[in-house]
Design a protein around this motif. Structure first.
Motif, PDB file in Angstrom:
ATOM      1  N   ASP A  33       0.833  -1.211   0.000  1.00 33.53           N
ATOM      2  CA  ASP A  33       0.000   0.000   0.000  1.00 33.53           C
ATOM      3  C   ASP A  33       0.863   1.254   0.000  1.00 33.53           C
ATOM      4  N   TRP A  34       1.933   1.231   0.804  1.00 37.16           N
ATOM      5  CA  TRP A  34       2.821   2.385   0.876  1.00 37.16           C
ATOM      6  C   TRP A  34       3.504   2.638  -0.464  1.00 37.16           C
ATOM      7  N   TYR A  35       4.004   1.562  -1.092  1.00 36.37           N
ATOM      8  CA  TYR A  35       4.662   1.710  -2.395  1.00 36.37           C
ATOM      9  C   TYR A  35       3.688   2.229  -3.447  1.00 36.37           C
ATOM     10  N   LYS A  36       2.435   1.785  -3.397  1.00 35.70           N
ATOM     11  CA  LYS A  36       1.433   2.280  -4.349  1.00 35.70           C
ATOM     12  C   LYS A  36       1.203   3.772  -4.153  1.00 35.70           C
ATOM     13  N   LYS A  37       1.104   4.208  -2.897  1.00 30.51           N
ATOM     14  CA  LYS A  37       0.902   5.634  -2.615  1.00 30.51           C
ATOM     15  C   LYS A  37       2.078   6.469  -3.105  1.00 30.51           C
ATOM     16  N   LYS A  38       3.276   5.891  -3.051  1.00 28.68           N
ATOM     17  CA  LYS A  38       4.475   6.610  -3.492  1.00 28.68           C
ATOM     18  C   LYS A  38       4.644   6.595  -5.010  1.00 28.68           C
ATOM     19  N   GLY A  39       3.792   5.860  -5.713  1.00 28.18           N
ATOM     20  CA  GLY A  39       3.822   5.861  -7.165  1.00 28.18           C
ATOM     21  C   GLY A  39       4.789   4.875  -7.800  1.00 28.18           C
ATOM     22  N   PHE A  40       5.157   3.834  -7.090  1.00 27.78           N
ATOM     23  CA  PHE A  40       6.045   2.822  -7.664  1.00 27.78           C
ATOM     24  C   PHE A  40       5.309   2.046  -8.759  1.00 27.78           C
ATOM     25  N   ASP A  41       6.068   1.489  -9.672  1.00 23.37           N
ATOM     26  CA  ASP A  41       5.519   0.706 -10.776  1.00 23.37           C
ATOM     27  C   ASP A  41       4.869  -0.567 -10.239  1.00 23.37           C
ATOM     28  N   ASP A  42       3.696  -0.902 -10.749  1.00 26.83           N
ATOM     29  CA  ASP A  42       2.952  -2.076 -10.277  1.00 26.83           C
ATOM     30  C   ASP A  42       3.727  -3.381 -10.441  1.00 26.83           C
ATOM     31  N   ASP A  43       4.604  -3.449 -11.436  1.00 25.68           N
ATOM     32  CA  ASP A  43       5.360  -4.683 -11.689  1.00 25.68           C
ATOM     33  C   ASP A  43       6.369  -4.996 -10.577  1.00 25.68           C
ATOM     34  N   ILE A  44       6.808  -3.979  -9.865  1.00 24.77           N
ATOM     35  CA  ILE A  44       7.860  -4.187  -8.870  1.00 24.77           C
ATOM     36  C   ILE A  44       7.344  -4.115  -7.431  1.00 24.77           C
ATOM     37  N   ILE A  45       6.126  -3.646  -7.226  1.00 22.14           N
ATOM     38  CA  ILE A  45       5.588  -3.457  -5.872  1.00 22.14           C
ATOM     39  C   ILE A  45       5.582  -4.757  -5.072  1.00 22.14           C
ATOM     40  N   ASP A  46       5.089  -5.850  -5.665  1.00 20.06           N
ATOM     41  CA  ASP A  46       5.001  -7.120  -4.932  1.00 20.06           C
ATOM     42  C   ASP A  46       6.372  -7.607  -4.486  1.00 20.06           C
ATOM     43  N   LYS A  47       7.349  -7.502  -5.366  1.00 19.52           N
ATOM     44  CA  LYS A  47       8.708  -7.949  -5.035  1.00 19.52           C
ATOM     45  C   LYS A  47       9.301  -7.111  -3.909  1.00 19.52           C
ATOM     46  N   LEU A  48       9.156  -5.792  -4.002  1.00 19.75           N
ATOM     47  CA  LEU A  48       9.687  -4.911  -2.968  1.00 19.75           C
ATOM     48  C   LEU A  48       9.006  -5.154  -1.617  1.00 19.75           C
ATOM     49  N   ALA A  49       7.682  -5.278  -1.639  1.00 21.32           N
ATOM     50  CA  ALA A  49       6.934  -5.503  -0.392  1.00 21.32           C
ATOM     51  C   ALA A  49       7.321  -6.845   0.226  1.00 21.32           C
ATOM     52  N   TYR A  50       7.456  -7.873  -0.599  1.00 18.30           N
ATOM     53  CA  TYR A  50       7.841  -9.198  -0.111  1.00 18.30           C
ATOM     54  C   TYR A  50       9.214  -9.152   0.552  1.00 18.30           C
ATOM     55  N   GLU A  51      10.184  -8.550  -0.123  1.00 19.17           N
ATOM     56  CA  GLU A  51      11.556  -8.521   0.388  1.00 19.17           C
ATOM     57  C   GLU A  51      11.668  -7.695   1.663  1.00 19.17           C
ATOM     58  N   GLU A  52      10.964  -6.575   1.727  1.00 17.87           N
ATOM     59  CA  GLU A  52      11.034  -5.732   2.918  1.00 17.87           C
ATOM     60  C   GLU A  52      10.401  -6.435   4.120  1.00 17.87           C
ATOM     61  N   ALA A  53       9.250  -7.063   3.906  1.00 21.40           N
ATOM     62  CA  ALA A  53       8.597  -7.809   4.989  1.00 21.40           C
ATOM     63  C   ALA A  53       9.465  -8.987   5.417  1.00 21.40           C
ATOM     64  N   ARG A  54      10.111  -9.622   4.464  1.00 27.19           N
ATOM     65  CA  ARG A  54      10.991 -10.761   4.767  1.00 27.19           C
ATOM     66  C   ARG A  54      12.146 -10.338   5.667  1.00 27.19           C
ATOM     67  N   ARG A  55      12.746  -9.174   5.365  1.00 26.69           N
ATOM     68  CA  ARG A  55      13.856  -8.674   6.183  1.00 26.69           C
ATOM     69  C   ARG A  55      13.406  -8.422   7.621  1.00 26.69           C
ATOM     70  N   ILE A  56      12.251  -7.812   7.772  1.00 27.86           N
ATOM     71  CA  ILE A  56      11.768  -7.463   9.110  1.00 27.86           C
ATOM     72  C   ILE A  56      11.423  -8.713   9.908  1.00 27.86           C
ATOM     73  N   VAL A  57      10.718  -9.652   9.294  1.00 30.11           N
ATOM     74  CA  VAL A  57      10.336 -10.876  10.002  1.00 30.11           C
ATOM     75  C   VAL A  57      11.573 -11.701  10.354  1.00 30.11           C
ATOM     76  N   ALA A  58      12.554 -11.741   9.472  1.00 29.93           N
ATOM     77  CA  ALA A  58      13.794 -12.467   9.778  1.00 29.93           C
ATOM     78  C   ALA A  58      14.487 -11.837  10.983  1.00 29.93           C
ATOM     79  N   ALA A  59      14.495 -10.518  11.052  1.00 29.85           N
ATOM     80  CA  ALA A  59      15.099  -9.837  12.201  1.00 29.85           C
ATOM     81  C   ALA A  59      14.315 -10.132  13.475  1.00 29.85           C
ATOM     82  N   GLU A  60      12.984 -10.143  13.382  1.00 27.89           N
ATOM     83  CA  GLU A  60      12.162 -10.476  14.549  1.00 27.89           C
ATOM     84  C   GLU A  60      12.455 -11.891  15.037  1.00 27.89           C
TER      85      GLU A  60
END
Length: 86
Positions: A33-60
């Motif tokens: 949702d944040w990436y969409k609001k910032k105007g990122f390309d739809d093709d890359i949003i899922d990959k970016l969101a997945y990787e960012e969430a993965r980093r945070i959960v791995a740290a947790e």
């Protein structure tokens, strides 16, 4: 029950995996949702969101597991105060 007495041995592990998976999906949705609001390309949003969430959960997961283990000097690690703890 399932023909084997070991069927319930891993209940806690299954519960933890389920919790971390749900946390990952929750974070990924927020990041998407944040990436969409910032105007990122739809093709890359899922990959970016997945990787960012993965980093945070791995740290947790890493913090949770390191807090439950003893240090080599025999001392227990200092408890990290989380925002919901007072």
């Amino acid at each position: 029950p399932a023909g084997d007495s070991r069927v319930n041995v891993w209940n806690l592990l299954i519960a933890l995996h389920t919790l971390f998976m749900r946390e990952h999906n929750r974070l990924a949705e927020k990041f998407a949702d944040w990436y969409k609001k910032k105007g990122f390309d739809d093709d890359i949003i899922d990959k970016l969101a997945y990787e960012e969430a993965r980093r945070i959960v791995a740290a947790e997961m890493q913090v949770d597991s390191s807090l439950s283990m003893n240090r080599p000097d025999g001392e227990y690690p200092r408890r990290v105060k989380r925002p919901h703890q007072f």
